[in-house]
Design an enzyme around this catalytic site. Sequence first.
Site, PDB file in Angstrom:
ATOM      1  N   SER A 110       0.851  -1.183   0.000  1.00 19.52           N
ATOM      2  CA  SER A 110       0.000   0.000   0.000  1.00 19.52           C
ATOM      3  C   SER A 110       0.891   1.240   0.000  1.00 19.52           C
ATOM      4  O   SER A 110       2.049   1.182   0.426  1.00 19.52           O
ATOM      5  CB  SER A 110      -0.848  -0.048   1.264  1.00 19.52           C
ATOM      6  OG  SER A 110      -1.228   1.231   1.651  1.00 19.52           O
ATOM      7  N   SER A 111       0.332   2.370  -0.423  1.00 21.41           N
ATOM      8  CA  SER A 111       1.128   3.602  -0.477  1.00 21.41           C
ATOM      9  C   SER A 111       1.499   4.107   0.922  1.00 21.41           C
ATOM     10  O   SER A 111       2.355   4.982   1.045  1.00 21.41           O
ATOM     11  CB  SER A 111       0.370   4.691  -1.239  1.00 21.41           C
ATOM     12  OG  SER A 111      -0.832   4.979  -0.579  1.00 21.41           O
ATOM     13  N   CYS A 112       0.879   3.542   1.976  1.00 25.19           N
ATOM     14  CA  CYS A 112       1.209   4.004   3.335  1.00 25.19           C
ATOM     15  C   CYS A 112       2.600   3.564   3.768  1.00 25.19           C
ATOM     16  O   CYS A 112       3.073   3.966   4.824  1.00 25.19           O
ATOM     17  CB  CYS A 112       0.158   3.553   4.337  1.00 25.19           C
ATOM     18  SG  CYS A 112       0.190   1.791   4.618  1.00 25.19           S
ATOM     19  N   TYR A 139       0.583  -1.001  10.637  1.00 24.79           N
ATOM     20  CA  TYR A 139       0.172  -1.624   9.365  1.00 24.79           C
ATOM     21  C   TYR A 139       1.249  -1.410   8.305  1.00 24.79           C
ATOM     22  O   TYR A 139       1.633  -2.339   7.582  1.00 24.79           O
ATOM     23  CB  TYR A 139      -1.152  -0.971   8.935  1.00 24.79           C
ATOM     24  CG  TYR A 139      -1.699  -1.446   7.621  1.00 24.79           C
ATOM     25  CD1 TYR A 139      -2.373  -2.660   7.523  1.00 24.79           C
ATOM     26  CD2 TYR A 139      -1.578  -0.664   6.466  1.00 24.79           C
ATOM     27  CE1 TYR A 139      -2.890  -3.090   6.319  1.00 24.79           C
ATOM     28  CE2 TYR A 139      -2.090  -1.092   5.257  1.00 24.79           C
ATOM     29  CZ  TYR A 139      -2.749  -2.300   5.189  1.00 24.79           C
ATOM     30  OH  TYR A 139      -3.261  -2.726   3.992  1.00 24.79           O
ATOM     31  N   LYS A 143       3.610  -4.022   6.140  1.00 25.94           N
ATOM     32  CA  LYS A 143       3.674  -4.045   4.671  1.00 25.94           C
ATOM     33  C   LYS A 143       5.129  -3.908   4.182  1.00 25.94           C
ATOM     34  O   LYS A 143       5.517  -4.547   3.203  1.00 25.94           O
ATOM     35  CB  LYS A 143       2.811  -2.920   4.080  1.00 25.94           C
ATOM     36  CG  LYS A 143       1.312  -3.166   4.238  1.00 25.94           C
ATOM     37  CD  LYS A 143       0.907  -4.370   3.427  1.00 25.94           C
ATOM     38  CE  LYS A 143      -0.571  -4.645   3.450  1.00 25.94           C
ATOM     39  NZ  LYS A 143      -0.921  -5.905   2.764  1.00 25.94           N
ATOM     40  N   HIS A 186     -13.542   4.436   2.827  1.00 21.43           N
ATOM     41  CA  HIS A 186     -12.674   5.399   2.142  1.00 21.43           C
ATOM     42  C   HIS A 186     -13.519   6.465   1.456  1.00 21.43           C
ATOM     43  O   HIS A 186     -14.740   6.345   1.364  1.00 21.43           O
ATOM     44  CB  HIS A 186     -11.788   4.677   1.121  1.00 21.43           C
ATOM     45  CG  HIS A 186     -10.789   3.766   1.752  1.00 21.43           C
ATOM     46  ND1 HIS A 186     -10.496   2.515   1.262  1.00 21.43           N
ATOM     47  CD2 HIS A 186     -10.007   3.930   2.845  1.00 21.43           C
ATOM     48  CE1 HIS A 186      -9.578   1.941   2.025  1.00 21.43           C
ATOM     49  NE2 HIS A 186      -9.259   2.779   2.987  1.00 21.43           N
TER      50      HIS A 186
HETATM   51  N1  LIG Z   1      -8.609  -0.945  -0.955  1.00 21.31           N
HETATM   52  C1  LIG Z   1      -7.646  -0.071  -1.207  1.00 21.31           C
HETATM   53  O1  LIG Z   1      -7.882   1.123  -1.487  1.00 21.31           O
HETATM   54  C2  LIG Z   1      -6.218  -0.519  -1.204  1.00 21.31           C
HETATM   55  C3  LIG Z   1      -5.266   0.436  -1.484  1.00 21.31           C
HETATM   56  C4  LIG Z   1      -3.934   0.072  -1.443  1.00 21.31           C
HETATM   57  C5  LIG Z   1      -3.588  -1.238  -1.133  1.00 21.31           C
HETATM   58  N2  LIG Z   1      -4.533  -2.169  -0.875  1.00 21.31           N
HETATM   59  C6  LIG Z   1      -4.046  -3.532  -0.524  1.00 21.31           C
HETATM   60  O2  LIG Z   1      -4.681  -4.553  -1.241  1.00 21.31           O
HETATM   61  C7  LIG Z   1      -4.799  -5.717  -0.428  1.00 21.31           C
HETATM   62  C8  LIG Z   1      -6.242  -6.172  -0.406  1.00 21.31           C
HETATM   63  O3  LIG Z   1      -7.063  -5.105   0.059  1.00 21.31           O
HETATM   64  P1  LIG Z   1      -8.646  -5.110  -0.121  1.00 21.31           P
HETATM   65  O4  LIG Z   1      -9.070  -3.710  -0.220  1.00 21.31           O
HETATM   66  O5  LIG Z   1      -9.037  -6.105  -1.147  1.00 21.31           O
HETATM   67  O6  LIG Z   1      -9.059  -5.647   1.340  1.00 21.31           O
HETATM   68  P2  LIG Z   1     -10.376  -6.457   1.752  1.00 21.31           P
HETATM   69  O7  LIG Z   1     -11.500  -6.141   0.820  1.00 21.31           O
HETATM   70  O8  LIG Z   1     -10.565  -6.269   3.228  1.00 21.31           O
HETATM   71  O9  LIG Z   1      -9.930  -7.978   1.493  1.00 21.31           O
HETATM   72  C9  LIG Z   1      -8.970  -8.622   2.277  1.00 21.31           C
HETATM   73  C10 LIG Z   1      -9.312 -10.102   2.304  1.00 21.31           C
HETATM   74  O10 LIG Z   1      -8.305 -10.784   3.076  1.00 21.31           O
HETATM   75  C11 LIG Z   1      -8.980 -11.726   3.911  1.00 21.31           C
HETATM   76  N3  LIG Z   1      -8.201 -11.993   5.121  1.00 21.31           N
HETATM   77  C12 LIG Z   1      -7.793 -11.111   6.048  1.00 21.31           C
HETATM   78  N4  LIG Z   1      -7.132 -11.734   7.042  1.00 21.31           N
HETATM   79  C13 LIG Z   1      -7.124 -13.061   6.711  1.00 21.31           C
HETATM   80  C14 LIG Z   1      -6.624 -14.232   7.355  1.00 21.31           C
HETATM   81  N5  LIG Z   1      -5.977 -14.162   8.539  1.00 21.31           N
HETATM   82  N6  LIG Z   1      -6.808 -15.422   6.751  1.00 21.31           N
HETATM   83  C15 LIG Z   1      -7.462 -15.501   5.571  1.00 21.31           C
HETATM   84  N7  LIG Z   1      -7.977 -14.435   4.923  1.00 21.31           N
HETATM   85  C16 LIG Z   1      -7.817 -13.243   5.508  1.00 21.31           C
HETATM   86  C17 LIG Z   1     -10.270 -11.048   4.259  1.00 21.31           C
HETATM   87  O11 LIG Z   1     -11.224 -11.989   4.690  1.00 21.31           O
HETATM   88  P3  LIG Z   1     -12.245 -11.569   5.895  1.00 21.31           P
HETATM   89  O12 LIG Z   1     -12.937 -10.322   5.417  1.00 21.31           O
HETATM   90  O13 LIG Z   1     -13.123 -12.764   6.020  1.00 21.31           O
HETATM   91  O14 LIG Z   1     -11.363 -11.316   7.086  1.00 21.31           O
HETATM   92  C18 LIG Z   1     -10.656 -10.397   2.933  1.00 21.31           C
HETATM   93  O15 LIG Z   1     -11.373 -11.277   2.089  1.00 21.31           O
HETATM   94  C19 LIG Z   1      -4.265  -5.329   0.967  1.00 21.31           C
HETATM   95  O16 LIG Z   1      -2.945  -5.778   1.083  1.00 21.31           O
HETATM   96  C20 LIG Z   1      -4.283  -3.824   0.957  1.00 21.31           C
HETATM   97  O17 LIG Z   1      -3.250  -3.273   1.713  1.00 21.31           O
HETATM   98  C21 LIG Z   1      -5.844  -1.846  -0.893  1.00 21.31           C
END
Ligand SMILES: NC(=O)c1ccc[n+]([C@@H]2O[C@H](COP(=O)([O-])OP(=O)(O)OC[C@H]3O[C@@H](n4cnc5c(N)ncnc54)[C@H](OP(=O)(O)O)[C@@H]3O)[C@@H](O)[C@H]2O)c1
Length: 327
Positions: A110-112, A139, A143, A186
């Site tokens: 992530s950009s953080c 966090y 990362k 967000h």
């Molecule tokens: N969304 C953004 O704007 C954004 C921006 C920059 C980077 N990212 C990065 O992209 C990645 C995915 O983000 P996202 O937005 O898709 O997040 P998300 O919608 O919350 O999805 C994360 C998934 O990971 C699963 N998970 C979490 N802990 C787990 C564990 N211990 N075992 C198995 N599964 C687990 C969650 O399942 P449960 O919900 O059942 O826990 C969920 O399905 C992250 O690394 C994040 O930092 C996202």
Amino acid sequence: MSNQPKIYVAGHRGMVGSAIVRQLLVQRHPAERIITRTHAELDLTNQAAVNQFFATERPDQVYLAAAKVGGIHANNTYPAEFIYGNLMVEANVVDAAFRHGVQKLLFLGSSCIYPKLADQPMREDALLTGTLEPTNEPYAIAKIAGIKLCESYNRQYGQSHGVDYRSVMPTNLYGPGDNYHPENSHVIPALIRRFHEAKINNAPTVTIWGTGTPRREFLYVDDMAAACVHVMNLDKATYDQHTQPMLSHINVGCGNDITIKALADAIGEAVGYQGEITFDPSKPDGTPRKLMDSSRLNTLGWHAIIDLEEGLKRAYADFQKTASPSI
Ligand SMILES: NC(=O)c1ccc[n+]([C@@H]2O[C@H](COP(=O)([O-])OP(=O)(O)OC[C@H]3O[C@@H](n4cnc5c(N)ncnc54)[C@H](OP(=O)(O)O)[C@@H]3O)[C@@H](O)[C@H]2O)c1
């Protein structure tokens, strides 16, 4: 038996993981060569369970899009869960992947990870040059550790075992599967919800915190997924030529930022809200600008294709399908 790689997408029910699965299917990867597990089926913080899963399934490639994610409030309230959960998921998946012969893995950060006061636009080499934003430091540290895990396994096992683990750092993402929670979302999903509610209640005004002048960058999540597959599939010589063993991560952004005011106008337009949009300058603005420098990825042949207008239209359609009946 198919000669297509067997791909494990970790976090396939999340916003990014589900987009990666969609993208693989669009690119005609056979569905039966994509493996997934829900959190309930496989807790990635459980090292023994993760090793057992890799031993049984033996994937060829891994997209690591599972993570414990949340907003400022959640990060501030549960810092221990954020650092522990993310470190465990990364360490377990990267190590199990190595132990069970996975040569290609893509880690999502992530950009953080960049310092709070990094020069704008933020380049990959800004990593570890300054102090992080305190609210999500645990966090961000997790990362950064994920990037360093991938680099360390490459350095130690690249030659001997063909390990080639890469990392991508996305900007702010939005699109299908986003979190539209009224308090804990967000800016784009939060404003989609607020404008939608204002439209159906005929509210004359929507007031937004701050002056509307801060600039932010946004990328549609299907573009992000396409970038992930692009980076995963780059040949090793090209990837190595554009990265360094200890500075290997790649930024993923659309390359443009816009003001919060322009964003609010665009969301109002996508939702069809006819009222007035006002700003409350007594509320905090946050950092004036946050933009990734994505030139490394552009040089590697990838550009975003879904512009904000189209992306917001699709995001609003997703909101209407998934979130609006509960309003
Ligand atoms: N969304 C953004 O704007 C954004 C921006 C920059 C980077 N990212 C990065 O992209 C990645 C995915 O983000 P996202 O937005 O898709 O997040 P998300 O919608 O919350 O999805 C994360 C998934 O990971 C699963 N998970 C979490 N802990 C787990 C564990 N211990 N075992 C198995 N599964 C687990 C969650 O399942 P449960 O919900 O059942 O826990 C969920 O399905 C992250 O690394 C994040 O930092 C996202």
